[in-house]
Design an enzyme around this catalytic site. Structure first.
Site, PDB file in Angstrom:
ATOM      1  N   ASP A 247      59.055   7.330  13.001  1.00  0.00           N
ATOM      2  CA  ASP A 247      59.506   7.027  14.369  1.00  0.00           C
ATOM      3  C   ASP A 247      60.098   5.623  14.507  1.00  0.00           C
ATOM      4  O   ASP A 247      60.113   5.063  15.603  1.00  0.00           O
ATOM      5  CB  ASP A 247      58.336   7.185  15.350  1.00  0.00           C
ATOM      6  N   LYS A 250      62.280   4.453  17.345  1.00  0.00           N
ATOM      7  CA  LYS A 250      61.785   4.178  18.701  1.00  0.00           C
ATOM      8  C   LYS A 250      61.938   2.701  19.083  1.00  0.00           C
ATOM      9  O   LYS A 250      61.803   2.364  20.254  1.00  0.00           O
ATOM     10  CB  LYS A 250      60.327   4.635  18.850  1.00  0.00           C
ATOM     11  N   HIS A 275      66.029   8.863  19.023  1.00  0.00           N
ATOM     12  CA  HIS A 275      65.233   8.046  18.081  1.00  0.00           C
ATOM     13  C   HIS A 275      65.369   8.571  16.652  1.00  0.00           C
ATOM     14  O   HIS A 275      65.221   7.809  15.698  1.00  0.00           O
ATOM     15  CB  HIS A 275      63.769   7.930  18.511  1.00  0.00           C
ATOM     16  N   HIS A 301      62.465  14.860  11.321  1.00  0.00           N
ATOM     17  CA  HIS A 301      61.077  15.279  11.598  1.00  0.00           C
ATOM     18  C   HIS A 301      60.926  16.088  12.886  1.00  0.00           C
ATOM     19  O   HIS A 301      59.867  16.656  13.135  1.00  0.00           O
ATOM     20  CB  HIS A 301      60.102  14.089  11.551  1.00  0.00           C
ATOM     21  N   ASP A 330      52.735  15.304  12.487  1.00  0.00           N
ATOM     22  CA  ASP A 330      53.082  14.543  13.695  1.00  0.00           C
ATOM     23  C   ASP A 330      52.676  15.296  14.960  1.00  0.00           C
ATOM     24  O   ASP A 330      52.036  14.730  15.858  1.00  0.00           O
ATOM     25  CB  ASP A 330      54.601  14.280  13.683  1.00  0.00           C
TER      26      ASP A 330
HETATM   27  P1  C2E Z   1      55.101  12.089  20.301  1.00  0.00           P
HETATM   28  O1  C2E Z   1      54.327  11.795  21.550  1.00  0.00           O
HETATM   29  O2  C2E Z   1      54.643  11.393  19.067  1.00  0.00           O
HETATM   30  O3  C2E Z   1      55.082  13.644  20.076  1.00  0.00           O
HETATM   31  C1  C2E Z   1      55.527  14.200  18.873  1.00  0.00           C
HETATM   32  C2  C2E Z   1      55.728  15.674  19.005  1.00  0.00           C
HETATM   33  O4  C2E Z   1      54.497  16.333  19.282  1.00  0.00           O
HETATM   34  C3  C2E Z   1      56.662  16.076  20.149  1.00  0.00           C
HETATM   35  O5  C2E Z   1      57.986  15.954  19.779  1.00  0.00           O
HETATM   36  C4  C2E Z   1      56.230  17.522  20.353  1.00  0.00           C
HETATM   37  O6  C2E Z   1      56.812  18.352  19.365  1.00  0.00           O
HETATM   38  C5  C2E Z   1      54.743  17.487  20.091  1.00  0.00           C
HETATM   39  N1  C2E Z   1      54.026  17.336  21.381  1.00  0.00           N
HETATM   40  C6  C2E Z   1      53.500  16.209  21.896  1.00  0.00           C
HETATM   41  N2  C2E Z   1      52.888  16.466  23.084  1.00  0.00           N
HETATM   42  C7  C2E Z   1      53.044  17.786  23.307  1.00  0.00           C
HETATM   43  C8  C2E Z   1      52.635  18.659  24.376  1.00  0.00           C
HETATM   44  O7  C2E Z   1      51.990  18.261  25.342  1.00  0.00           O
HETATM   45  N3  C2E Z   1      52.981  19.979  24.230  1.00  0.00           N
HETATM   46  C9  C2E Z   1      53.667  20.448  23.170  1.00  0.00           C
HETATM   47  N4  C2E Z   1      53.966  21.755  23.120  1.00  0.00           N
HETATM   48  N5  C2E Z   1      54.080  19.641  22.159  1.00  0.00           N
HETATM   49  C10 C2E Z   1      53.766  18.331  22.226  1.00  0.00           C
HETATM   50  P2  C2E Z   1      59.119  15.885  20.892  1.00  0.00           P
HETATM   51  O8  C2E Z   1      58.839  16.848  21.981  1.00  0.00           O
HETATM   52  O9  C2E Z   1      60.421  15.997  20.213  1.00  0.00           O
HETATM   53  O10 C2E Z   1      58.950  14.458  21.497  1.00  0.00           O
HETATM   54  C11 C2E Z   1      59.320  13.299  20.761  1.00  0.00           C
HETATM   55  C12 C2E Z   1      58.779  12.087  21.448  1.00  0.00           C
HETATM   56  O11 C2E Z   1      59.339  11.983  22.763  1.00  0.00           O
HETATM   57  C13 C2E Z   1      57.272  12.110  21.653  1.00  0.00           C
HETATM   58  O12 C2E Z   1      56.619  11.686  20.497  1.00  0.00           O
HETATM   59  C14 C2E Z   1      57.133  11.133  22.814  1.00  0.00           C
HETATM   60  O13 C2E Z   1      57.232   9.800  22.391  1.00  0.00           O
HETATM   61  C15 C2E Z   1      58.366  11.433  23.650  1.00  0.00           C
HETATM   62  N6  C2E Z   1      58.069  12.391  24.708  1.00  0.00           N
HETATM   63  C16 C2E Z   1      58.174  13.746  24.644  1.00  0.00           C
HETATM   64  N7  C2E Z   1      57.877  14.300  25.835  1.00  0.00           N
HETATM   65  C17 C2E Z   1      57.567  13.293  26.694  1.00  0.00           C
HETATM   66  C18 C2E Z   1      57.182  13.220  28.082  1.00  0.00           C
HETATM   67  O14 C2E Z   1      57.048  14.240  28.799  1.00  0.00           O
HETATM   68  N8  C2E Z   1      56.953  11.986  28.590  1.00  0.00           N
HETATM   69  C19 C2E Z   1      57.096  10.858  27.840  1.00  0.00           C
HETATM   70  N9  C2E Z   1      56.839   9.663  28.421  1.00  0.00           N
HETATM   71  N10 C2E Z   1      57.487  10.872  26.533  1.00  0.00           N
HETATM   72  C20 C2E Z   1      57.708  12.090  25.990  1.00  0.00           C
HETATM   73 FE    FE Z   2      59.461  11.352  16.467  1.00  0.00          FE
END
Ligand code: C2E
Ligand code: FE
Ligand code: SIN
Ligand code: SIN
Ligand code: SIN
Length: 385
Positions: A247, A250, A275, A301, A330
């Protein structure tokens, strides 16, 4: 001065030099390298035994004892299982040689003259029943670092202790010292490099202690998944170091988006997804394996096995294996831990999601590997909370 050396002996000596050079030149592992140096030094003199020790501050560490006639496993360690270590001074033969820097021939170590500063430590003979009759002690002299240690050749064959062989042994000791110092330098550069890499990874997301822990968990879990999938030790190590950077992109995302306590709007989501490309462009263009692997992981990733991921919508094995591995590590980690935008999920819910996404988000084989080593993955969660 070499009149007495027959051409057969000279030929043998040459063969020895080539043989030793090829054998030790190829060796990358420091411990094995040291063993080989001692083995080849003994071979010059057809000696049944020997030891090699390195200077460490005010001490001499015996890294290897070899003896073809007795089992050395118990004598080469102290009571704590550490390498045997003696003070670096003139009172031992190895110490004397390491301090004085001169080759020393001791013919009857049990009857040393009163005038020499060193004593023979006969404790190993006493323990083992082996009889030390003579010792040839050779300093390991590095051209610029000075004496870095000493070789002891025990019971060299008398007729082989002549000027030619002594000269070869001395050169061999210098060559070995140079290689050992080079290996140490390389090792410390490598350590510094890998540590810098990991620190950069932490810095990218370093808003708090949690991120540091998150990266540690990803590193260990990815390595374990790699092992479970049958990757080599080098590939597992590669995953361990390279996944720290997944990451790193980021750093280019505003804090307001990263730390938003709630769902991202469409515009924020576009920025967030960038990112992957941002990370890859930070890491791009290196020719080290670790950075190339880091770049692949950073870029891919968030790809999904079914092709619905980003940034490139790669499908199945188009996605680099390392990225497929880190994807599982992850997401699992993101689910079972709290994020600014979500609460930690109960374990069973997270496991269900991983299972349900087998063949959809995730590579089926990686999911199988994940469940095969679930105990270890959960241990990592506990250790790095
Ligand atoms: P991260 O928080 O490290 O999450 C990595 C991945 O874990 C996410 O990639 C997603 O595939 C999965 N994941 C995390 N939380 C959930 C969840 O509640 N439900 C499901 N089904 N999967 C989850 P993704 O979606 O590509 O997101 C990449 C990054 O974007 C996240 O890294 C986080 O930093 C940010 N992000 C994603 N959604 C949100 C959001 O609703 N609010 C905020 N503030 N950031 C978000
Ligand atoms: Fe990521
Ligand atoms: C030792 O084997 O512990 C020391 C041998 C020596 O006197 O150099
Ligand atoms: C390292 O020092 O381990 C990086 C070199 C490489 O991966 O090629
Ligand atoms: C690995 O080293 O983890 C596999 C290389 C790759 O397919 O990305």
């Amino acid at each position: 001065m070499f009149e007495e050396i027959s051409s057969k002996e000279a030929k043998q000596t040459l063969m020895f030099i080539f043989d030793a050079a090829v054998d030790i030149e190829m060796e990358k592992d420091q411990t094995i390298f040291v063993e080989k140096v001692l083995k080849h030094a003994r071979r010059i003199f057809e000696a049944p035994a020997g030891s090699i020790a390195f200077v460490d501050g005010d001490f001499l560490d015996f890294l290897s004892f070899q003896n073809d006639e007795i089992d050395t496993s118990s004598i080469s360690r102290d009571q704590n299982g550490d390498d045997l270590r003696i003070p670096l001074n003139h009172s031992s033969i190895a110490g004397h040689v390491a301090m004085a820097g001169e080759l020393l021939q001791v013919d009857d170590p049990y009857h040393l003259s009163e005038s020499v500063p060193y004593k023979f430590d006969g404790s190993i003979d006493k323990l083992s029943g082996f009889k030390t009759e003579s010792i040839l002690a050779i300093p390991l002299r590095h051209p610029t670092e000075g004496i870095i240690g000493a070789l002891e050749i025990i019971n060299p064959k008398e007729e082989l202790v002549h000027e030619l062989n002594l000269g070869i042994a001395k050169s061999f000791a210098v060559m070995s010292a140079v290689s050992i110092i080079n290996m140490r330098l390389q090792e410390s550069l490598r350590k510094a490099y890998l540590e810098t890499l990991a620190r950069l990874g932490y810095a990218a997301e370093y808003k708090d202690e949690d991120t540091f822990k998150h990266i540690q968990r990803i590193r260990y879990s990815s390595k374990i998944l790699g092992r479970e999938l049958g990757l080599s030790i080098e590939e597992q190590e590669g995953l361990f170091h390279a996944s720290a950077m997944h990451d790193v992109g980021k750093v280019g995302i505003p804090d307001a988006i990263l730390g938003k306590n709630g769902k991202l709007d469409a515009d924020e989501w576009v920025k967030m997804k960038s990112h992957s490309n941002k990370g890859a462009s930070i890491l791009r263009g290196s020719d080290t394996e670790i950075l190339k692997l880091s770049e692949e992981i950073a870029l891919h990733h968030h790809e999904k096995w079914n092709g619905n991921g980003y940034p490139d919508g790669l499908k199945g094995e188009e996605i680099p294996l390392a990225a497929r591995i880190v994807a599982v590590a992850d997401v699992f980690d993101a689910l079972v831990n709290e994020r600014p935008y979500k609460k930690a999920w109960p374990l069973q819910d997270a496991l269900s999601l991983i299972k349900n996404e087998k063949g959809a988000h995730f590579d089926p084989q990686v999911v199988d590997a994940f469940f095969n080593c679930l105990d270890e993955i959960l241990e990592i969660q506990e250790e790095h909370q």
